[in-house]
Structures are given as structure tokens and as C-alpha cells.
Design a protein around this motif. Structure first.
Motif, PDB file in Angstrom:
ATOM      1  N   ASP A  47       0.836  -1.196   0.000  1.00  0.00           N
ATOM      2  CA  ASP A  47       0.000   0.000   0.000  1.00  0.00           C
ATOM      3  C   ASP A  47       0.882   1.261   0.000  1.00  0.00           C
ATOM      4  OD1 ASP A  47      -2.054  -1.790   0.203  1.00  0.00           O
ATOM      5  OD2 ASP A  47      -2.342  -1.514   2.362  1.00  0.00           O
ATOM      6  N   HIS A  48       0.492   2.219  -0.858  1.00  0.00           N
ATOM      7  CA  HIS A  48       1.178   3.510  -0.933  1.00  0.00           C
ATOM      8  C   HIS A  48       0.145   4.603  -0.736  1.00  0.00           C
ATOM      9  CE1 HIS A  48       4.866   1.587  -2.506  1.00  0.00           C
ATOM     10  NE2 HIS A  48       4.036   0.836  -3.238  1.00  0.00           N
ATOM     11  N   LEU A  49       0.373   5.458   0.237  1.00  0.00           N
ATOM     12  CA  LEU A  49      -0.581   6.509   0.571  1.00  0.00           C
ATOM     13  C   LEU A  49      -0.660   7.536  -0.565  1.00  0.00           C
ATOM     14  CD1 LEU A  49      -2.442   7.901   2.640  1.00  0.00           C
ATOM     15  CD2 LEU A  49      -0.390   9.074   3.527  1.00  0.00           C
ATOM     16  N   VAL A  50      -1.886   7.862  -0.940  1.00  0.00           N
ATOM     17  CA  VAL A  50      -2.123   8.928  -1.916  1.00  0.00           C
ATOM     18  C   VAL A  50      -2.172  10.236  -1.122  1.00  0.00           C
ATOM     19  CG1 VAL A  50      -3.632   9.786  -3.745  1.00  0.00           C
ATOM     20  CG2 VAL A  50      -3.399   7.321  -3.369  1.00  0.00           C
ATOM     21  N   LYS A  51      -1.099  11.043  -1.228  1.00  0.00           N
ATOM     22  CA  LYS A  51      -0.930  12.173  -0.330  1.00  0.00           C
ATOM     23  C   LYS A  51      -1.765  13.383  -0.719  1.00  0.00           C
ATOM     24  CE  LYS A  51       3.782  10.811   0.910  1.00  0.00           C
ATOM     25  NZ  LYS A  51       5.209  11.220   0.968  1.00  0.00           N
ATOM     26  N   ASN A  52      -2.105  13.533  -1.974  1.00  0.00           N
ATOM     27  CA  ASN A  52      -2.799  14.752  -2.404  1.00  0.00           C
ATOM     28  C   ASN A  52      -4.327  14.641  -2.343  1.00  0.00           C
ATOM     29  OD1 ASN A  52      -2.812  12.859  -4.426  1.00  0.00           O
ATOM     30  ND2 ASN A  52      -2.585  14.340  -6.099  1.00  0.00           N
ATOM     31  N   VAL A  53      -4.856  13.661  -1.611  1.00  0.00           N
ATOM     32  CA  VAL A  53      -6.305  13.525  -1.471  1.00  0.00           C
ATOM     33  C   VAL A  53      -6.815  14.618  -0.525  1.00  0.00           C
ATOM     34  CG1 VAL A  53      -8.166  12.052  -0.620  1.00  0.00           C
ATOM     35  CG2 VAL A  53      -6.308  11.073  -1.961  1.00  0.00           C
ATOM     36  N   VAL A  54      -7.890  15.271  -0.925  1.00  0.00           N
ATOM     37  CA  VAL A  54      -8.508  16.326  -0.128  1.00  0.00           C
ATOM     38  C   VAL A  54      -9.703  15.716   0.617  1.00  0.00           C
ATOM     39  CG1 VAL A  54      -9.612  18.575  -0.143  1.00  0.00           C
ATOM     40  CG2 VAL A  54      -7.762  18.078  -1.756  1.00  0.00           C
ATOM     41  N   ALA A  55      -9.671  15.723   1.949  1.00  0.00           N
ATOM     42  CA  ALA A  55     -10.753  15.200   2.777  1.00  0.00           C
ATOM     43  C   ALA A  55     -11.483  16.361   3.438  1.00  0.00           C
ATOM     44  CB  ALA A  55     -10.195  14.263   3.837  1.00  0.00           C
ATOM     45  N   ARG A  56     -12.805  16.408   3.293  1.00  0.00           N
ATOM     46  CA  ARG A  56     -13.610  17.499   3.830  1.00  0.00           C
ATOM     47  C   ARG A  56     -14.857  16.951   4.512  1.00  0.00           C
ATOM     48  NH1 ARG A  56     -13.569  21.783  -1.287  1.00  0.00           N
ATOM     49  NH2 ARG A  56     -11.309  22.252  -1.223  1.00  0.00           N
ATOM     50  N   ARG A  57     -15.288  17.663   5.505  1.00  0.00           N
ATOM     51  CA  ARG A  57     -16.550  17.371   6.183  1.00  0.00           C
ATOM     52  C   ARG A  57     -17.655  18.146   5.473  1.00  0.00           C
ATOM     53  NH1 ARG A  57     -18.303  16.228  11.562  1.00  0.00           N
ATOM     54  NH2 ARG A  57     -20.557  15.905  11.415  1.00  0.00           N
ATOM     55  N   VAL A  58     -18.643  17.420   4.968  1.00  0.00           N
ATOM     56  CA  VAL A  58     -19.764  18.032   4.254  1.00  0.00           C
ATOM     57  C   VAL A  58     -20.784  18.502   5.278  1.00  0.00           C
ATOM     58  CG1 VAL A  58     -21.532  17.735   2.493  1.00  0.00           C
ATOM     59  CG2 VAL A  58     -19.340  16.543   2.292  1.00  0.00           C
TER      60      VAL A  58
END
Length: 279
Positions: A225-236
Motif C-alpha cells: 500500500d502507498h498513501l495517496v498524499k494529495n487527497v482532499v478530505a472534507r466534512r460536508v
């Protein structure tokens, strides 16, 4: 000698002998009749009843001179029990037979465990396979979109969903969870989506954690597994709904390959969601 001769002569003439000690006096027989087999033998006196023997009352006589039948003995405990059992069996035998509808209803109730086993087998064969590739289950139970907030679709149930296509109101795609990373399904059985179609990864739970706790990893050919670092996580921000969206920055697309979403659950631990992105 003279006394013996006198006694002998008396016996010869048929005279009774004197009642002397050591002598038995015979009982004279009635004239003209003699009991067979008793000639010259002494007749025993009638026996008196034993004082310990039970005394039986004499039975009464009927009008025609016959004796009434004797009273039957009192029934024992075993005979009473047998009579009770026989009466119950006789009552059950005399009951009316069941109607046809009642027999059918009885068999339907008795076969309910078999129905449950069949439903479990059929459901497992269909829904498990459909859940692994994420297609059949969505067609049978498609999640609905409650609303759209800033281009993000709000699912009507809890789970992990993929928002694909340009229309945010179209049905969402459900991704099945696994409670162990080692349970990764083969690539041909994972949910597959094209890079140009994937918009958002949506995670709805009863209570979500911090947005940064939800991560996406790309799996290489060696199952690393390689972490995808540029993922944007937001609370809707949606009233009474806990929802987190994961997406790449605007203008970027997902690289082809196999991915896994690591989603913490505040009650049950960590779950893993696998999907595949094609060109």
C-alpha cells in the motif's frame, strides 16, 4: 384272655364296643345305604373355619332361587391408571379429523427452518458476489441522493459510496466493506470505475471521525500500500448527517490501478474498501 374273647364276640355280633381308652368308636352307617369307599373306615369330623380366615357374608338369593354374583374386588392403582389412559386414547380417537387447511398450515410452520436456510443460501450466492464487484447489489438496492451540496451528493444511507459522472443527482455506487486488509478481493471482482468518471468518495457514518483519519492507498503489483498524499478530505455540512468527502484537487484524475480506502469506525474498528480505476 376272657375279656379279649368277650370283646371279639361283641364285634362279631355287630354290637358297639365300650368306650375305653385307646379304642375308637365307629359311627354307625344308615341302614340300606353305605357311602362308597368308606366301608370300614372312620369318617373325619367337619373342619371348623380358621379364626384368621376372612369371613365371607352369605350371598343373597334372587327371586328364582339363584345366588347373586359376588362383589368384584376393589381396583388397584395400576388398573385405575390404565383405565384413565384408555379413556384419553378413546377420546382422542373419537375426535374429528383435522381439515385440509389446518394440516397445510401445520406443515408450513414446521418447514420454516428450511425456508430460512434456502433464503440464506440464495441471498449469500447473489449478494456476496454482487457486493464484491459492486454492480449487482447497486442495481437491486440503489442508494438514493437526498440532496446536493456544492456538487457533492448526499446519500440516503450509511456506507462508502462513489459519486461518478457529471450529474450529482444520479444514483450512487456502494462499495462493500471488509474488516481485514487480508480479505482483498481479486482485481476482476472489485468495483471498477474509469478515471474520468470518478468525482468523489463519500463516507457516511453515524458519527464520523476527523476528515484526515480517512485515507486512500494505492496498491502496487506486490500488494504493498502507498498513501495517496494529495487527497482532499472534507466534512460536508449537512444537518443531522455525518458525511466526509474524499477527492483529488481540481483538474487532477486518479491514476489507473487498485486502491483501498481505510475508514475508521468509532464503534467497530477499521474497515477497508477496495476499488479499481481504469483509464
Amino acid at each position: 384272655m376272657r375279656e379279649v374273647a368277650t370283646t371279639a364276640s361283641r364285634v362279631a355280633k355287630g354290637r358297639p364296643t365300650t368306650n375305653k381308652p385307646g379304642m375308637v368308636r365307629s359311627t354307625p352307617q344308615p341302614k340300606g345305604k353305605s357311602a362308597p369307599g368308606t366301608k370300614g373306615q372312620a369318617v373325619a369330623p367337619p373342619k371348623s373355619p380358621s379364626p384368621l380366615a376372612p369371613v365371607t357374608a352369605p350371598r343373597a338369593l334372587t327371586a328364582d332361587g339363584r345366588r347373586t354374583p359376588a362383589d368384584p374386588p376393589a381396583p388397584s392403582r395400576m388398573s385405575k391408571m390404565l383405565a384413565s389412559v384408555q379413556s384419553v386414547q378413546a377420546a382422542s380417537d373419537e375426535s374429528k379429523p383435522w381439515p385440509r387447511w389446518r394440516k397445510i398450515a401445520l406443515w408450513a410452520v414446521m418447514l420454516m427452518p428450511i425456508y430460512a436456510i434456502l433464503i440464506y443460501l440464495i441471498g449469500g450466492a447473489y449478494f456476496v458476489h454482487a457486493g464484491m464487484n459492486g454492480v449487482g447489489l447497486n442495481k437491486s438496492l440503489p442508494p438514493k441522493v437526498l440532496a446536493v451540496v456544492n456538487g457533492v451528493s448526499i446519500p440516503d444511507q450509511e456506507g462508502v459510496f462513489m459519486q461518478t459522472g457529471a450529474d450529482p443527482t444520479q444514483p450512487l455506487n456502494l462499495v462493500m466493506p471488509y474488516n481485514d486488509r487480508a480479505l482483498k478481493p481479486p482485481l476482476d471482482q472489485q468495483f471498477t470505475v474509469s478515471a474520468s468518471q470518478l468525482r468523489y468518495l463519500l463516507i457516511r457514518q453515524a458519527q464520523v471521525s476527523l476528515p484526515t483519519d480517512y485515507q486512500v492507498f494505492q496498491i502496487d503489483n506486490k500488494d504493498v500500500d502507498h498513501l495517496v498524499k494529495n487527497v482532499v478530505a472534507r466534512r460536508v455540512s449537512v444537518p443531522r448527517i455525518a458525511l466526509v468527502s474524499l477527492a483529488l484537487p481540481a483538474g487532477q484524475t486518479w491514476a489507473p490501478g487498485s486502491y483501498v480506502i481505510v475508514s475508521p469506525d468509532l464503534d467497530d474498528g477499521t474497515y477497508y474498501y477496495f476499488f479499481t480505476v481504469t483509464k
